[in-house]
Design a protein around this motif. Structure first.
Motif, PDB file in Angstrom:
ATOM      1  N   UNK A  68       0.805  -1.220   0.000  1.00  9.46           N
ATOM      2  CA  UNK A  68       0.000   0.000   0.000  1.00  9.46           C
ATOM      3  C   UNK A  68       0.842   1.276   0.000  1.00  9.46           C
ATOM      4  N   UNK A  69       1.992   1.248   0.651  1.00 12.39           N
ATOM      5  CA  UNK A  69       2.867   2.413   0.678  1.00 12.39           C
ATOM      6  C   UNK A  69       2.577   3.373   1.819  1.00 12.39           C
ATOM      7  N   UNK A  70       3.597   4.191   2.138  1.00  9.53           N
ATOM      8  CA  UNK A  70       3.536   5.130   3.260  1.00  9.53           C
ATOM      9  C   UNK A  70       2.427   6.160   3.133  1.00  9.53           C
ATOM     10  N   UNK A  71       2.310   6.771   1.979  1.00 19.21           N
ATOM     11  CA  UNK A  71       1.333   7.861   1.835  1.00 19.21           C
ATOM     12  C   UNK A  71      -0.084   7.362   2.103  1.00 19.21           C
ATOM     13  N   UNK A  72      -0.431   6.247   1.526  1.00 17.77           N
ATOM     14  CA  UNK A  72      -1.778   5.700   1.706  1.00 17.77           C
ATOM     15  C   UNK A  72      -2.012   5.246   3.142  1.00 17.77           C
TER      16      UNK A  72
END
Length: 79
Positions: free
Chosen positions: A17-21
């Motif tokens: 999903x990644x950090x921003x999400x």
């Protein structure tokens, strides 16, 4: 990350999903006075991480959080 808290499967989801999400959930409500900066000391970082993940202090709650009757209605609609 603490391996007692984060399972390998959960770590894979985080990577996908990644950090921003993910920060849109885990850090949606960080007040500016509690945000980390590049110059934050290790104690501030430790306190922030504990508040963020263990206590869930800054997370974004679902609009129906705390309304069990409405949550039950939504759940039965999808079953």
């Amino acid at each position: 990350m603490d391996r007692k808290v984060w399972t390998e499967e959960l770590i894979q989801v985080f990577l996908l999903l990644g950090n921003e999400r993910l920060n849109g959930f885990w850090a949606a409500n960080v007040p500016p006075s509690e945000a980390l900066s590049p110059t934050s000391c290790s104690e501030d970082r430790r306190r922030f991480i504990s508040s963020k993940y263990r206590q869930g202090k800054y997370r974004r709650y679902h609009p129906l959080y705390g309304n069990q009757e409405e949550l039950n209605n939504v759940r039965t609609t999808f079953i």
